[in-house]
Write a protein that holds these residues in place. Structure first.
Motif, PDB file in Angstrom:
ATOM      1  N   TRP A  47       0.831  -1.207   0.000  1.00 57.20           N
ATOM      2  CA  TRP A  47       0.000   0.000   0.000  1.00 57.20           C
ATOM      3  C   TRP A  47       0.870   1.264   0.000  1.00 57.20           C
ATOM      4  N   SER A  48       0.383   2.314  -0.656  1.00 57.37           N
ATOM      5  CA  SER A  48       1.015   3.636  -0.565  1.00 57.37           C
ATOM      6  C   SER A  48      -0.011   4.704  -0.912  1.00 57.37           C
ATOM      7  N   GLU A  49       0.265   5.918  -0.457  1.00 58.72           N
ATOM      8  CA  GLU A  49      -0.554   7.084  -0.759  1.00 58.72           C
ATOM      9  C   GLU A  49       0.288   8.063  -1.559  1.00 58.72           C
ATOM     10  N   PRO A  50      -0.351   8.989  -2.265  1.00 52.85           N
ATOM     11  CA  PRO A  50       0.419  10.043  -2.928  1.00 52.85           C
ATOM     12  C   PRO A  50       1.085  10.943  -1.881  1.00 52.85           C
ATOM     13  N   PHE A  51       2.089  11.679  -2.307  1.00 49.70           N
ATOM     14  CA  PHE A  51       2.683  12.685  -1.421  1.00 49.70           C
ATOM     15  C   PHE A  51       1.609  13.681  -1.006  1.00 49.70           C
ATOM     16  N   GLN A  52       1.763  14.239   0.182  1.00 49.85           N
ATOM     17  CA  GLN A  52       0.836  15.244   0.693  1.00 49.85           C
ATOM     18  C   GLN A  52       1.605  16.231   1.556  1.00 49.85           C
ATOM     19  N   THR A  53       1.025  17.410   1.750  1.00 38.62           N
ATOM     20  CA  THR A  53       1.610  18.440   2.614  1.00 38.62           C
ATOM     21  C   THR A  53       0.500  18.971   3.516  1.00 38.62           C
ATOM     22  N   PRO A  54       0.178  18.225   4.584  1.00 37.33           N
ATOM     23  CA  PRO A  54      -0.980  18.562   5.409  1.00 37.33           C
ATOM     24  C   PRO A  54      -0.793  19.808   6.271  1.00 37.33           C
ATOM     25  N   GLU A  55      -1.921  20.448   6.557  1.00 34.62           N
ATOM     26  CA  GLU A  55      -1.940  21.597   7.454  1.00 34.62           C
ATOM     27  C   GLU A  55      -2.234  21.153   8.886  1.00 34.62           C
ATOM     28  N   PHE A  56      -1.828  19.927   9.239  1.00 38.13           N
ATOM     29  CA  PHE A  56      -2.014  19.433  10.599  1.00 38.13           C
ATOM     30  C   PHE A  56      -0.798  18.595  10.988  1.00 38.13           C
ATOM     31  N   GLU A  57      -0.548  18.517  12.303  1.00 39.82           N
ATOM     32  CA  GLU A  57       0.473  17.613  12.811  1.00 39.82           C
ATOM     33  C   GLU A  57      -0.115  16.217  12.809  1.00 39.82           C
ATOM     34  N   GLU A  58       0.720  15.211  12.514  1.00 36.76           N
ATOM     35  CA  GLU A  58       0.232  13.840  12.562  1.00 36.76           C
ATOM     36  C   GLU A  58       1.182  12.988  13.400  1.00 36.76           C
ATOM     37  N   TYR A  59       0.591  12.337  14.399  1.00 35.38           N
ATOM     38  CA  TYR A  59       1.319  11.415  15.258  1.00 35.38           C
ATOM     39  C   TYR A  59       0.928  10.006  14.842  1.00 35.38           C
ATOM     40  N   TYR A 104      -1.711   0.473  12.865  1.00 34.39           N
ATOM     41  CA  TYR A 104      -1.221   1.639  13.593  1.00 34.39           C
ATOM     42  C   TYR A 104      -2.350   2.566  14.005  1.00 34.39           C
ATOM     43  N   LEU A 105      -2.019   3.475  14.897  1.00 30.47           N
ATOM     44  CA  LEU A 105      -2.923   4.540  15.311  1.00 30.47           C
ATOM     45  C   LEU A 105      -2.383   5.854  14.778  1.00 30.47           C
ATOM     46  N   ALA A 106      -3.285   6.714  14.303  1.00 32.36           N
ATOM     47  CA  ALA A 106      -2.903   8.040  13.823  1.00 32.36           C
ATOM     48  C   ALA A 106      -3.734   9.085  14.561  1.00 32.36           C
ATOM     49  N   VAL A 107      -3.047  10.114  15.024  1.00 33.43           N
ATOM     50  CA  VAL A 107      -3.694  11.240  15.697  1.00 33.43           C
ATOM     51  C   VAL A 107      -3.308  12.499  14.929  1.00 33.43           C
ATOM     52  N   CYS A 108      -4.313  13.275  14.521  1.00 35.17           N
ATOM     53  CA  CYS A 108      -4.063  14.505  13.770  1.00 35.17           C
ATOM     54  C   CYS A 108      -4.560  15.709  14.573  1.00 35.17           C
ATOM     55  N   LEU A 109      -3.732  16.750  14.640  1.00 32.11           N
ATOM     56  CA  LEU A 109      -4.062  18.014  15.306  1.00 32.11           C
ATOM     57  C   LEU A 109      -3.817  19.166  14.351  1.00 32.11           C
ATOM     58  N   PRO A 110      -4.806  19.951  13.928  1.00 31.69           N
ATOM     59  CA  PRO A 110      -6.226  19.692  14.127  1.00 31.69           C
ATOM     60  C   PRO A 110      -6.640  18.419  13.380  1.00 31.69           C
ATOM     61  N   ALA A 111      -7.908  18.092  13.455  1.00 28.30           N
ATOM     62  CA  ALA A 111      -8.407  16.834  12.897  1.00 28.30           C
ATOM     63  C   ALA A 111      -8.138  16.714  11.402  1.00 28.30           C
ATOM     64  N   PHE A 112      -7.967  15.461  10.949  1.00 28.64           N
ATOM     65  CA  PHE A 112      -7.824  15.186   9.525  1.00 28.64           C
ATOM     66  C   PHE A 112      -9.025  15.753   8.777  1.00 28.64           C
ATOM     67  N   SER A 113      -8.731  16.379   7.667  1.00 22.89           N
ATOM     68  CA  SER A 113      -9.758  16.865   6.752  1.00 22.89           C
ATOM     69  C   SER A 113      -9.201  16.781   5.348  1.00 22.89           C
ATOM     70  N   ILE A 114      -9.996  16.322   4.407  1.00 23.31           N
ATOM     71  CA  ILE A 114      -9.543  16.234   3.018  1.00 23.31           C
ATOM     72  C   ILE A 114      -9.154  17.616   2.492  1.00 23.31           C
ATOM     73  N   ASP A 115      -9.761  18.673   3.053  1.00 24.49           N
ATOM     74  CA  ASP A 115      -9.441  20.041   2.635  1.00 24.49           C
ATOM     75  C   ASP A 115      -8.101  20.525   3.180  1.00 24.49           C
ATOM     76  N   LEU A 116      -7.564  19.842   4.198  1.00 21.82           N
ATOM     77  CA  LEU A 116      -6.305  20.263   4.817  1.00 21.82           C
ATOM     78  C   LEU A 116      -5.120  19.373   4.458  1.00 21.82           C
ATOM     79  N   VAL A 117      -5.373  18.224   3.812  1.00 21.49           N
ATOM     80  CA  VAL A 117      -4.301  17.254   3.595  1.00 21.49           C
ATOM     81  C   VAL A 117      -3.421  17.589   2.381  1.00 21.49           C
ATOM     82  N   HIS A 118      -3.994  18.211   1.364  1.00 26.42           N
ATOM     83  CA  HIS A 118      -3.254  18.639   0.158  1.00 26.42           C
ATOM     84  C   HIS A 118      -2.472  17.494  -0.489  1.00 26.42           C
ATOM     85  N   ARG A 119      -3.203  16.453  -0.890  1.00 29.44           N
ATOM     86  CA  ARG A 119      -2.576  15.326  -1.598  1.00 29.44           C
ATOM     87  C   ARG A 119      -2.210  15.733  -3.013  1.00 29.44           C
TER      88      ARG A 119
END
Length: 122
Positions: A47-59, A104-119
């Motif tokens: 599995w893989s995803e495209p590159f992204q530049t999110p406007e949130f921190e991801e743990y 795995y577990l993923a925590v996003c601050l602020p919350a994940f949003s398709i509008d903030l992920v910028h894939r």
């Protein structure tokens, strides 16, 4: 009524087309919270995803298997019991190029949003 806690028994299962299981326990899709999202995920082998530049921190905390992080063209591999924090506005690609699933577990601050992920287009 003053509610002191919330137990999540029915997380929102995000529809995917790549075989990845995403169960959002708290966040935009589950309870409308844009403050934080917490998701349990299982990425299948290959599995893989495209590159992204999110406007949130991801743990990310790895429960089982391994996960690869391409962070501004630096490859980092995490194994079970390890965790990582990716700062916001950092170009990243997540993948599982290995032969076993990665849970795995993923925590996003602020919350994940398709509008903030910028894939990026793949």
């Amino acid at each position: 009524m003053n509610k002191k806690y919330t137990i999540q028994k029915t997380p929102f299962v995000v529809p995917t087309t790549d075989g990845k299981l995403i169960e959002e326990h708290f966040g935009n899709a589950t309870n409308g919270s844009s403050k934080v999202s917490i998701a349990h995920m299982i990425a299948p082998p290959g599995w893989s995803e495209p590159f992204q530049t999110p406007e949130f921190e991801e743990y990310t905390y790895i429960i089982k298997g391994r996960k690869q992080f391409n962070i501004d063209d630096e490859i980092v591999v995490l194994e079970a019991g390890q965790s990582i924090k990716i700062e916001k506005n950092v170009r990243i690609q997540y993948s599982n190029p290995f032969t076993e699933p990665c849970e795995y577990l993923a925590v996003c601050l602020p919350a994940f949003s398709i509008d903030l992920v910028h894939r990026e287009d793949s």
